[in-house]
Design an enzyme around this catalytic site. Structure first.
Site, PDB file in Angstrom:
ATOM      1  N   GLN A 248      16.432   7.331   4.387  1.00 49.67           N
ATOM      2  CA  GLN A 248      15.151   7.592   3.742  1.00 49.67           C
ATOM      3  C   GLN A 248      14.886   9.079   3.573  1.00 49.67           C
ATOM      4  O   GLN A 248      14.150   9.483   2.668  1.00 49.67           O
ATOM      5  CB  GLN A 248      14.033   6.931   4.534  1.00 49.67           C
ATOM      6  CG  GLN A 248      14.085   5.417   4.506  1.00 49.67           C
ATOM      7  CD  GLN A 248      14.027   4.851   3.102  1.00 49.67           C
ATOM      8  OE1 GLN A 248      13.033   5.010   2.392  1.00 49.67           O
ATOM      9  NE2 GLN A 248      15.096   4.181   2.684  1.00 49.67           N
ATOM     10  N   HIS A 251      15.343  10.664   0.088  1.00 47.58           N
ATOM     11  CA  HIS A 251      14.381  10.547  -1.009  1.00 47.58           C
ATOM     12  C   HIS A 251      13.882  11.904  -1.482  1.00 47.58           C
ATOM     13  O   HIS A 251      13.705  12.126  -2.683  1.00 47.58           O
ATOM     14  CB  HIS A 251      13.188   9.692  -0.579  1.00 47.58           C
ATOM     15  CG  HIS A 251      13.379   8.239  -0.842  1.00 47.58           C
ATOM     16  ND1 HIS A 251      13.287   7.685  -2.098  1.00 47.58           N
ATOM     17  CD2 HIS A 251      13.666   7.208  -0.005  1.00 47.58           C
ATOM     18  CE1 HIS A 251      13.498   6.384  -2.033  1.00 47.58           C
ATOM     19  NE2 HIS A 251      13.738   6.066  -0.772  1.00 47.58           N
ATOM     20  N   GLU A 316       5.183   3.545   5.903  1.00 46.91           N
ATOM     21  CA  GLU A 316       5.521   2.760   4.702  1.00 46.91           C
ATOM     22  C   GLU A 316       6.595   1.722   5.030  1.00 46.91           C
ATOM     23  O   GLU A 316       6.434   0.533   4.757  1.00 46.91           O
ATOM     24  CB  GLU A 316       6.025   3.708   3.611  1.00 46.91           C
ATOM     25  CG  GLU A 316       6.468   2.999   2.343  1.00 46.91           C
ATOM     26  CD  GLU A 316       7.146   3.931   1.365  1.00 46.91           C
ATOM     27  OE1 GLU A 316       7.259   3.565   0.187  1.00 46.91           O
ATOM     28  OE2 GLU A 316       7.594   5.031   1.767  1.00 46.91           O
ATOM     29  N   HIS A 317       7.710   2.175   5.593  1.00 44.39           N
ATOM     30  CA  HIS A 317       8.788   1.285   6.037  1.00 44.39           C
ATOM     31  C   HIS A 317       8.873   1.354   7.556  1.00 44.39           C
ATOM     32  O   HIS A 317       8.862   2.445   8.121  1.00 44.39           O
ATOM     33  CB  HIS A 317      10.141   1.722   5.463  1.00 44.39           C
ATOM     34  CG  HIS A 317      10.160   1.897   3.979  1.00 44.39           C
ATOM     35  ND1 HIS A 317      10.017   3.133   3.376  1.00 44.39           N
ATOM     36  CD2 HIS A 317      10.309   0.994   2.978  1.00 44.39           C
ATOM     37  CE1 HIS A 317      10.091   2.988   2.067  1.00 44.39           C
ATOM     38  NE2 HIS A 317      10.253   1.698   1.797  1.00 44.39           N
ATOM     39  N   ASP A 350      14.580  -1.881  -0.298  1.00 50.76           N
ATOM     40  CA  ASP A 350      14.481  -0.965  -1.432  1.00 50.76           C
ATOM     41  C   ASP A 350      15.181  -1.503  -2.669  1.00 50.76           C
ATOM     42  O   ASP A 350      14.792  -1.184  -3.799  1.00 50.76           O
ATOM     43  CB  ASP A 350      15.097   0.389  -1.067  1.00 50.76           C
ATOM     44  CG  ASP A 350      14.115   1.314  -0.360  1.00 50.76           C
ATOM     45  OD1 ASP A 350      12.930   0.944  -0.250  1.00 50.76           O
ATOM     46  OD2 ASP A 350      14.538   2.399   0.075  1.00 50.76           O
ATOM     47  N   HIS A 410     -35.627 -10.384  -9.391  1.00 49.58           N
ATOM     48  CA  HIS A 410     -34.689 -11.418  -8.968  1.00 49.58           C
ATOM     49  C   HIS A 410     -35.446 -12.687  -8.568  1.00 49.58           C
ATOM     50  O   HIS A 410     -35.057 -13.809  -8.923  1.00 49.58           O
ATOM     51  CB  HIS A 410     -33.854 -10.930  -7.779  1.00 49.58           C
ATOM     52  CG  HIS A 410     -32.744  -9.998  -8.151  1.00 49.58           C
ATOM     53  ND1 HIS A 410     -32.959  -8.763  -8.703  1.00 49.58           N
ATOM     54  CD2 HIS A 410     -31.384 -10.141  -8.052  1.00 49.58           C
ATOM     55  CE1 HIS A 410     -31.795  -8.173  -8.918  1.00 49.58           C
ATOM     56  NE2 HIS A 410     -30.819  -8.995  -8.537  1.00 49.58           N
TER      57      HIS A 410
END
Length: 437
Positions: A248, A251, A316-317, A350, A410
């Site tokens: 990762q 990235h 995230e992961h 992924d 109302h």
């Protein structure tokens, strides 16, 4: 709890400069429409061709994709759509009769138009095209516009094939802020997107956030730099831990990688291995920067403390390389997607395992899941009193509650029904007998 390695800087990618630049570009597009997009594409991508991919060019690009690659993309498509179909079936229309006699229910209605952004840049995000577009189609969205940056004279052929296989109705050879705005405003297609989905760089993320904030369209989520956290106990393989962290870190230079463990020996071994793994990469500079600036290793006193730290980071992961994975599944609460046991790795998710890889970052997992079929659906409710008696029963309660809240208008909408349907009745609460004009 103690840090064996602490990040040198924050993963926060927002900057007033980035937002200001995006605001200026969006203002230009609002004012000048397609002409502004053409100028931006020429400036940033040196693109002066048509934006809408023609059937002829699409066919040429798809023909250039090797059959072996097509088969791999088809495999990923099958897994992703299988999972998405199960998600779609998990939420249904229903109708009930309430205790007061109101016929009430919900309709699950797909968005009319979805705009799916597929990032470009350093990588060809072929699988990301499947994640956003195929999921929209499984949700039942009738019209999907997909956009991805050109790489030279065309978009990437494998991305093109994935977009076509996933069911994109229109493909735009366009990237960046201008493509997100074009989909939101319906430029070049005449179809304004109800929702923009898909990851992108900081400028794409800011464009999505601003368009959503202005009420132009909805978005899936605000996607920042990719993150991974690994929970590992003393039984975990240090090489597996290190390799998955590295995967990762590839990235980007600002991708956080975190290790939470109750074994200091494991943590020390991972620290020894990482420099060797990074040096062995074809492009070591990116994962090295990610590791140096954003990596953290935290040694915890118990698995309960590991859960506490992990939920605080809301990664995230999240990989669980620990014994008794069921315990972790039942105790962890904040993550984008969970990968359990050594047989699993984030790369599976992924690319082709099935669950969507477009996931919340920057602690958004505290309040949001990732992209899924439900993001493309509207849950619309309806109601109808089954009888005049049911209408009067509800009207009485609603009238009194409206006056509790100080909302006379109302209350009178209910009072009108009470006096219309039961004109001779006397009530033991205030009912305004409105003259009929």
């Amino acid at each position: 709890m103690k840090y064996l390695k602490k990040a040198n800087t924050s993963a926060e990618e927002f900057s007033s400069g980035a937002r200001k630049a995006v605001e200026e570009v969006l203002a230009d597009i609002r004012a000048n429409g397609e002409d502004a997009v053409r100028e931006l594409a020429k400036k940033f991508d040196k693109w002066e061709q048509d934006f809408v991919l023609s059937p002829e060019k699409k066919a040429r690009l798809i023909a250039s994709v090797p059959e072996t690659v097509k088969k791999d993309i088809q495999f990923a498509y099958e897994q992703i759509t299988c999972f998405a179909k199960a998600q779609r079936e998990s939420i249904k229309d229903f109708e009930i009769m309430t205790p007061a006699g109101v016929r009430a229910g919900q309709k699950v209605i797909p968005m009319d138009v979805a705009g799916c952004y597929v990032p470009g840049g350093r990588f060809a995000h072929t699988c990301s095209a499947l994640m956003s577009i195929a999921t929209a189609k499984v949700a039942g969205v009738p019209f999907v516009v997909a956009a991805t940056p050109p790489r030279g004279d065309s978009i990437d052929p494998s991305v093109c094939y994935a977009m076509d296989l996933a069911g994109a109705d229109v493909i735009l050879e366009m990237g960046g802020i201008q493509s997100v705005a074009a989909m939101a405003y319906g430029l070049f297609t005449g179809k304004k997107a109800n929702i923009i989905a898909g990851p992108g760089n900081a400028f794409v993320a800011e464009a999505k956030a601003l368009l959503a904030g202005e009420g132009v369209c909805g978005i899936d989520l605000f996607a920042g730099p990719s993150e991974i956290a690994i929970l590992a106990d003393a039984q975990a393989d240090p090489m597996t831990v290190a390799i998955d962290l590295l995967s990762q870190g590839e990235h980007g230079v600002n991708s956080p990688v975190w290790l939470f463990t109750d074994s200091e020996a494991l943590a020390e071994r991972v620290l020894e291995i990482m420099p060797k793994l990074i040096a062995d990469m074809p492009d070591p500079a990116t994962p090295q920067k990610s590791w140096d600036d954003y990596a953290e290793i935290i040694v915890c006193g118990s698995r309960e403390e590991m859960v506490e730290i992990s939920d605080r980071y809301a990664p995230e992961h999240l990989e669980v390389l620990c014994e008794d994975t069921g315990w972790w599944l039942n105790h962890l609460t904040s993550y984008g997607s969970l990968f359990m046991g050594e047989f699993s790795t984030v790369t599976h998710g992924d690319k082709c395992a099935g669950p969507n890889h477009i996931l919340p970052t920057k602690k958004a997992a505290h309040f949001s899941g990732g992209l899924n079929v439900h993001k493309y659906l509207k849950i619309c409710t309806y109601q109808q009193p089954a009888s005049m008696e049911a209408s009067c029963l509800i009207s009485g309660y609603a009238s009194r509650l409206s006056r509790v809240e100080g909302m006379e208008g109302h209350a009178r909408a209910c009072d009108w029904r009470l006096t219309k349907y039961q004109p001779e009745k006397d009530w033991d609460f205030k009912v305004y007998r409105h003259p009929a004009y």
